[in-house]
Design a protein around this motif. Sequence first.
Motif, PDB file in Angstrom:
ATOM      1  N   ALA A 127      -6.534   4.281  39.593  1.00 18.17           N
ATOM      2  CA  ALA A 127      -6.601   6.038  39.028  1.00 18.17           C
ATOM      3  C   ALA A 127      -5.748   6.139  37.811  1.00 18.17           C
ATOM      4  CB  ALA A 127      -4.918   6.173  40.174  1.00 18.17           C
ATOM      5  N   ILE A 128      -5.159   5.145  37.002  1.00 13.35           N
ATOM      6  CA  ILE A 128      -5.104   5.283  35.087  1.00 13.35           C
ATOM      7  C   ILE A 128      -6.083   5.184  34.409  1.00 13.35           C
ATOM      8  CG2 ILE A 128      -3.395   5.341  33.603  1.00 13.35           C
ATOM      9  CD1 ILE A 128      -0.847   4.873  35.900  1.00 13.35           C
ATOM     10  N   ARG A 129      -6.674   3.892  35.317  1.00 10.69           N
ATOM     11  CA  ARG A 129      -7.559   3.299  34.159  1.00 10.69           C
ATOM     12  C   ARG A 129      -8.803   4.725  34.547  1.00 10.69           C
ATOM     13  NH1 ARG A 129      -9.261  -0.966  37.592  1.00 10.69           N
ATOM     14  NH2 ARG A 129     -10.813   0.436  38.349  1.00 10.69           N
ATOM     15  N   ALA A 131      -8.874   7.727  35.477  1.00  9.81           N
ATOM     16  CA  ALA A 131      -8.348   8.684  34.459  1.00  9.81           C
ATOM     17  C   ALA A 131      -8.847   8.403  32.969  1.00  9.81           C
ATOM     18  CB  ALA A 131      -7.425   9.533  34.703  1.00  9.81           C
ATOM     19  N   ILE A 132      -8.200   7.497  32.564  1.00 13.56           N
ATOM     20  CA  ILE A 132      -8.327   7.652  31.429  1.00 13.56           C
ATOM     21  C   ILE A 132      -9.982   7.652  30.841  1.00 13.56           C
ATOM     22  CG2 ILE A 132      -7.826   5.927  28.486  1.00 13.56           C
ATOM     23  CD1 ILE A 132      -5.408   5.141  30.770  1.00 13.56           C
ATOM     24  N   HIS A 133     -10.536   6.899  31.108  1.00 16.70           N
ATOM     25  CA  HIS A 133     -12.312   6.505  30.905  1.00 16.70           C
ATOM     26  C   HIS A 133     -12.324   8.110  31.114  1.00 16.70           C
ATOM     27  CE1 HIS A 133     -15.732   4.527  31.542  1.00 16.70           C
ATOM     28  NE2 HIS A 133     -16.234   5.565  32.436  1.00 16.70           N
ATOM     29  N   VAL A 134     -12.732   8.761  32.305  1.00 16.64           N
ATOM     30  CA  VAL A 134     -13.535  10.109  32.548  1.00 16.64           C
ATOM     31  C   VAL A 134     -12.933  10.979  30.863  1.00 16.64           C
ATOM     32  CG1 VAL A 134     -14.266  10.253  34.183  1.00 16.64           C
ATOM     33  CG2 VAL A 134     -11.402  11.344  33.714  1.00 16.64           C
ATOM     34  N   LEU A 135     -11.730  11.147  30.288  1.00 14.66           N
ATOM     35  CA  LEU A 135     -11.227  11.587  29.030  1.00 14.66           C
ATOM     36  C   LEU A 135     -11.845  12.497  27.982  1.00 14.66           C
ATOM     37  CD1 LEU A 135      -7.798  10.242  27.995  1.00 14.66           C
ATOM     38  CD2 LEU A 135      -7.351  12.548  29.669  1.00 14.66           C
ATOM     39  N   PRO A 136     -12.249  13.267  27.121  1.00 10.66           N
ATOM     40  CA  PRO A 136     -12.982  13.683  25.988  1.00 10.66           C
ATOM     41  C   PRO A 136     -12.682  11.686  25.185  1.00 10.66           C
ATOM     42  CG  PRO A 136     -11.650  15.615  26.647  1.00 10.66           C
ATOM     43  CD  PRO A 136     -11.267  14.378  28.017  1.00 10.66           C
ATOM     44  N   HIS A 137     -13.712  12.070  24.401  1.00 13.73           N
ATOM     45  CA  HIS A 137     -13.627  11.070  23.206  1.00 13.73           C
ATOM     46  C   HIS A 137     -12.635  10.811  22.646  1.00 13.73           C
ATOM     47  CE1 HIS A 137     -17.767   8.917  24.593  1.00 13.73           C
ATOM     48  NE2 HIS A 137     -18.328   9.629  24.606  1.00 13.73           N
ATOM     49  N   GLY A 138     -12.278  11.878  21.689  1.00 14.30           N
ATOM     50  CA  GLY A 138     -11.224  12.082  21.061  1.00 14.30           C
ATOM     51  C   GLY A 138      -9.871  11.861  21.820  1.00 14.30           C
ATOM     52  N   ARG A 173      -1.863  15.785  24.577  1.00 16.94           N
ATOM     53  CA  ARG A 173      -2.567  16.259  25.247  1.00 16.94           C
ATOM     54  C   ARG A 173      -3.497  15.355  26.629  1.00 16.94           C
ATOM     55  NH1 ARG A 173      -5.487  21.012  21.624  1.00 16.94           N
ATOM     56  NH2 ARG A 173      -3.429  22.412  21.452  1.00 16.94           N
ATOM     57  N   ALA A 174      -3.651  13.830  25.405  1.00 22.55           N
ATOM     58  CA  ALA A 174      -4.299  13.266  26.395  1.00 22.55           C
ATOM     59  C   ALA A 174      -3.307  11.778  27.961  1.00 22.55           C
ATOM     60  CB  ALA A 174      -4.946  11.720  26.048  1.00 22.55           C
ATOM     61  N   LYS A 175      -1.930  12.640  27.784  1.00 21.64           N
ATOM     62  CA  LYS A 175      -1.096  11.989  28.467  1.00 21.64           C
ATOM     63  C   LYS A 175      -0.970  12.821  29.378  1.00 21.64           C
ATOM     64  CE  LYS A 175       3.051  11.121  27.089  1.00 21.64           C
ATOM     65  NZ  LYS A 175       4.357  10.786  27.094  1.00 21.64           N
ATOM     66  N   ILE A 181      -5.440  14.040  36.205  1.00 25.50           N
ATOM     67  CA  ILE A 181      -6.517  14.340  36.907  1.00 25.50           C
ATOM     68  C   ILE A 181      -6.391  13.479  38.187  1.00 25.50           C
ATOM     69  CG2 ILE A 181      -8.407  11.610  36.692  1.00 25.50           C
ATOM     70  CD1 ILE A 181      -8.838  13.247  34.003  1.00 25.50           C
ATOM     71  N   VAL A 182      -5.020  12.461  37.892  1.00 23.60           N
ATOM     72  CA  VAL A 182      -4.578  10.746  39.048  1.00 23.60           C
ATOM     73  C   VAL A 182      -3.930  12.125  40.021  1.00 23.60           C
ATOM     74  CG1 VAL A 182      -2.685  10.034  39.233  1.00 23.60           C
ATOM     75  CG2 VAL A 182      -3.938   9.508  37.275  1.00 23.60           C
ATOM     76  N   LYS A 183      -3.504  13.604  40.045  1.00 26.99           N
ATOM     77  CA  LYS A 183      -2.321  14.549  40.201  1.00 26.99           C
ATOM     78  C   LYS A 183      -3.514  14.609  41.420  1.00 26.99           C
ATOM     79  CE  LYS A 183       0.570  17.951  41.041  1.00 26.99           C
ATOM     80  NZ  LYS A 183       1.816  19.029  40.660  1.00 26.99           N
ATOM     81  N   GLN A 184      -4.912  15.314  40.580  1.00 25.01           N
ATOM     82  CA  GLN A 184      -5.842  15.539  41.033  1.00 25.01           C
ATOM     83  C   GLN A 184      -6.616  15.298  42.711  1.00 25.01           C
ATOM     84  OE1 GLN A 184      -8.309  17.538  38.377  1.00 25.01           O
ATOM     85  NE2 GLN A 184      -7.289  19.552  38.154  1.00 25.01           N
TER      86      GLN A 184
END
Length: 189
Positions: A127-129, A131-138, A173-175, A181-184
């Motif tokens: 789930a964390i992986r 979520a990180i994958h769908v983060l904005p690039h920055g 903000r990324a964290k 994302i994980v909570k959703q």
Amino acid sequence: MQALANNLNNTTITDHLVSRCKKGDVHAFRELYNAYSAAMYNICLRMTGNTADAEDTLQEAFMQVFRNIERLENAGSVTAWIKRIVVNHCLSHLRKKKVYFEEVDNIDVGDEDGAVDEDSFAWTVAAIRDAIHVLPHGYRTVLNLYIFEEYSHKEIAAMLDISESTVKTQYMRAKDKVRQIVKQKNAIR
């Protein structure tokens, strides 16, 4: 004692391998690539966000490694040297894609502990992986450099040519975004 012997043996092997590479031994280049490519590919994948870009970036980075191997002064630092080249190629790739890092001065990023009750939902590696994958690039870039590549905020700021406060804000903000994302995802279950 065995660990020390293994470490000395690995250093000797690496020294010999780098020495062979510096002499133009193509088999040594293949061995070096085989020894480091999987770990470096993971860095590329985390930073670029997709397989095709990760593969291209990895190949470009290793071409630079092979072209510049004679510049490596200390074979004992080969891992760090290759990693730096790979990270720089990833950052160059992201710059070409015009990844946006939001400049900030004194924006309140909220309480680091936040209002999210992390115990109320399951944290899984997948789930964390995801979520990180769908983060904005920055966000993803800063998060990867800080957490996985273990660069300091100051080092990341220098690499990305942004302020240290921007790095800290992007990281926070990324964290927060990963938590959301994980909570959703867990709420949908």
